[in-house]
Scaffold this motif. Structure first.
Motif, short mmCIF file in Angstrom:
data_model
loop_
_atom_site.label_atom_id
_atom_site.label_comp_id
_atom_site.label_asym_id
_atom_site.label_seq_id
_atom_site.Cartn_x
_atom_site.Cartn_y
_atom_site.Cartn_z
N SER A 32 8.11 7.22 9.45
CA SER A 32 6.75 6.19 8.32
C SER A 32 8.17 6.93 6.95
CB SER A 32 5.55 6.78 7.96
OG SER A 32 5.05 6.35 7.22
N LYS A 33 7.81 5.52 5.94
CA LYS A 33 8.08 5.60 4.36
C LYS A 33 7.02 5.80 3.98
CE LYS A 33 12.86 2.71 4.00
NZ LYS A 33 12.41 1.41 3.54
N GLY A 34 6.22 6.80 4.14
CA GLY A 34 5.18 6.59 3.60
C GLY A 34 3.97 5.28 2.52
N CYS A 35 4.59 3.97 2.92
CA CYS A 35 3.54 2.41 2.56
C CYS A 35 3.97 1.94 3.71
CB CYS A 35 5.24 2.69 1.49
SG CYS A 35 6.68 2.37 1.96
N ASP B 21 -4.81 -10.13 9.02
CA ASP B 21 -3.43 -11.30 9.74
C ASP B 21 -2.96 -10.18 10.32
OD1 ASP B 21 -4.60 -13.26 9.03
OD2 ASP B 21 -2.82 -14.59 8.54
N LYS B 22 -1.86 -9.51 8.75
CA LYS B 22 -1.04 -8.45 9.64
C LYS B 22 -1.08 -7.46 9.19
CE LYS B 22 2.31 -12.31 11.18
NZ LYS B 22 3.46 -12.94 10.74
N ALA B 23 -0.60 -5.84 9.51
CA ALA B 23 -0.63 -4.46 8.78
C ALA B 23 0.79 -3.84 9.34
CB ALA B 23 -1.23 -3.75 8.33
N ASP B 24 1.76 -3.41 8.55
CA ASP B 24 3.06 -3.00 8.97
C ASP B 24 2.95 -1.83 8.40
OD1 ASP B 24 4.95 -2.33 10.75
OD2 ASP B 24 6.51 -4.34 10.30
N ILE B 25 4.01 -0.95 8.60
CA ILE B 25 4.13 0.57 7.91
C ILE B 25 5.43 0.34 8.02
CG2 ILE B 25 4.17 3.23 7.59
CD1 ILE B 25 1.18 2.21 8.12
N LEU B 26 5.81 0.37 6.61
CA LEU B 26 7.37 0.76 6.34
C LEU B 26 7.83 2.10 6.56
CD1 LEU B 26 7.72 -1.08 3.02
CD2 LEU B 26 7.34 -1.95 5.03
N GLN B 27 9.26 2.12 7.96
CA GLN B 27 9.96 2.64 8.93
C GLN B 27 11.36 2.94 8.00
OE1 GLN B 27 9.10 1.95 12.58
NE2 GLN B 27 7.45 3.06 12.63
N SER B 28 11.79 4.29 7.86
CA SER B 28 13.34 4.63 7.63
C SER B 28 13.87 4.57 8.96
CB SER B 28 13.42 6.32 7.68
OG SER B 28 12.72 6.45 6.63
N VAL C 136 1.06 -1.15 0.43
CA VAL C 136 0.01 0.04 0.04
C VAL C 136 1.10 1.31 -0.03
CG1 VAL C 136 -1.94 1.19 1.43
CG2 VAL C 136 -2.14 -1.28 1.45
N GLY C 137 0.59 2.39 -1.11
CA GLY C 137 1.35 3.44 -1.05
C GLY C 137 0.91 4.10 -1.07
N ASN C 138 0.92 5.74 -0.92
CA ASN C 138 0.94 6.82 -0.55
C ASN C 138 0.43 7.42 0.63
OD1 ASN C 138 0.62 9.91 -2.09
ND2 ASN C 138 -0.90 9.73 -2.27
N LEU C 139 1.05 6.96 1.87
CA LEU C 139 -0.26 6.57 3.14
C LEU C 139 0.83 8.27 3.58
CD1 LEU C 139 0.89 3.22 4.37
CD2 LEU C 139 -1.23 4.38 3.73
N SER C 140 -0.68 8.72 4.18
CA SER C 140 0.07 9.89 4.83
C SER C 140 0.89 9.04 6.56
CB SER C 140 -1.76 10.46 6.06
OG SER C 140 -1.01 11.70 7.10
N TYR C 141 2.07 10.48 6.40
CA TYR C 141 2.84 9.83 7.44
C TYR C 141 2.65 10.06 9.04
CZ TYR C 141 6.53 11.63 3.57
OH TYR C 141 7.03 10.94 2.66
N LEU D 201 -3.93 1.55 9.56
CA LEU D 201 -3.69 1.39 7.65
C LEU D 201 -4.69 -0.31 7.83
CD1 LEU D 201 -2.88 0.83 4.99
CD2 LEU D 201 -0.54 -0.77 6.07
N LYS D 202 -4.99 -1.06 9.15
CA LYS D 202 -4.86 -2.42 9.33
C LYS D 202 -6.85 -2.43 9.69
CE LYS D 202 -4.97 -6.87 12.02
NZ LYS D 202 -4.43 -7.07 13.51
N ASP D 203 -7.42 -1.71 10.09
CA ASP D 203 -8.24 -1.04 10.09
C ASP D 203 -9.75 -0.24 7.96
OD1 ASP D 203 -9.15 -1.59 13.00
OD2 ASP D 203 -8.64 0.68 13.70
N HIS D 204 -8.37 -0.39 7.73
CA HIS D 204 -8.80 0.34 6.22
C HIS D 204 -9.32 -0.71 6.20
CE1 HIS D 204 -9.51 3.12 3.23
NE2 HIS D 204 -8.83 2.71 2.76
#
Length: 309
Positions: free
Chosen positions: A292-295, A280-287, A257-262, A269-272
């Motif tokens: 947040s990397k916005g994805c 099962d799982k949801a994770d925000i990729l981070q630096s 999932v891309g273009n996420l707000s920071y 994300l999981k609720d949406h």
């Protein structure tokens, strides 16, 4: 635990079916059969380290129940007591005890350090081991368990067949709530709600039953039942201790999932993404600095749900 703080089970060479008592304490030369001892993997549950203490210099004979009873002499509630073990089930001569409050842990340090337990003077200090993440092996005698959660789960296919994954939990469901609910399908020997490092629920949990048949009964009868106002789903446990918290290679179930707000959290994300199916799982990729990397990555229970998303 460092070698200075723990009695390594490998320090004395003994036959495979026995364990020798250290010459520094206990009964010299006495051996006991440890066929019934097994190593149980205790995952890091993300509980507050201020509520835990490390107990060292334990006699090889000390079990989790002995340790728990000794710690109860503080007058504070002990929620978990584990004797750390080597992968073959031998005691390392040290343990971790978790209290219901930080005050209980502090009282144990103040009042139980340098007390005697089964002929050996123990030391009690704050737990410094949990900060690195992961988990550890604990000793379990026969079918016993080191706490109300069940002390941890045993790795291997045989034991995995007795475990189920429970998803879509309300954020305020505690492991006690989950265990009480899952008892409708059989005897629960381990139950835990997965948590983030900050202690927040991940909205999912792992439950281990005494038999594979009970696990299948839970999948059959408890999927789409309600706990604290939310409909849960129950499936077989496909996770492993080595990949806990990550996204396993399950073809077709993961979406990017891309273009996420920071400001978007993994809970948002999981609720949406639940609109398309059970997540099962949801994770925000981070630096590396935690931003947040916005994805993000979302793992669905079924490939069809991922395709729908």
């Amino acid at each position: 635990p460092t070698p200075a703080e723990a009695q390594s089970g490998d320090a004395t060479e003994v036959p495979a079916d026995t364990q020798a008592e250290s010459s520094t304490g206990g009964t010299p030369g006495r051996r006991y059969n440890r066929h019934n001892n097994r190593a149980v993997y205790q995952p890091d549950t993300g509980t507050d380290p201020a509520c835990r203490v490390y107990v060292g210099n334990l006699s090889w004979d000390v079990t989790w129940s002995d340790l728990k009873d000794h710690m109860k002499s503080t007058g504070c509630e002990v929620t978990r007591a584990n004797v750390l073990a080597s992968p073959d089930g031998r005691s390392k001569g040290c343990g971790i005890v978790e209290f219901s409050s930080a005050e209980g842990a502090q009282r144990a340090i103040l009042t139980l350090n340098d007390t005697e337990l089964m002929g050996r003077q123990i030391f009690v200090r704050e737990d410094r081991e949990g900060s690195s993440g992961g988990g550890y092996y604990t000793q379990q005698q026969g079918g016993g368990a080191g706490g109300a959660r069940g002390g941890g789960f045993v790795s291997g296919a045989e034991h995995q067949s007795r475990r189920v994954y429970v998803g879509n939990l309300s954020w305020d469901v505690a492991w006690q709530d989950l265990k009480d609910h899952m008892r409708e399908a059989g005897e629960v020997i381990y139950c835990d709600v997965m948590k983030e490092r900050d202690g927040r629920s991940k909205g999912c949990g792992i439950v281990e039953f005494s038999t594979p048949e009970e696990a299948q009964e839970a999948i059959k009868t408890l999927t789409d039942t309600e706990i604290k106002g939310r409909m849960i789903f129950v499936r077989e446990d496909r996770e492993t201790t080595s990949s806990a918290g990550g996204f396993g290679n399950r073809g077709g179930c993961n979406v990017y999932v891309g273009n996420l707000s920071y400001e978007t959290s993994w809970q948002d994300l999981k609720d949406h993404m639940r609109q398309a199916g059970n997540v099962d799982k949801a994770d925000i990729l981070q630096s590396p600095d935690g931003r947040s990397k916005g994805c993000g990555i979302v793992q669905y229970q079924r490939p069809q749900d991922a395709a729908r998303a």
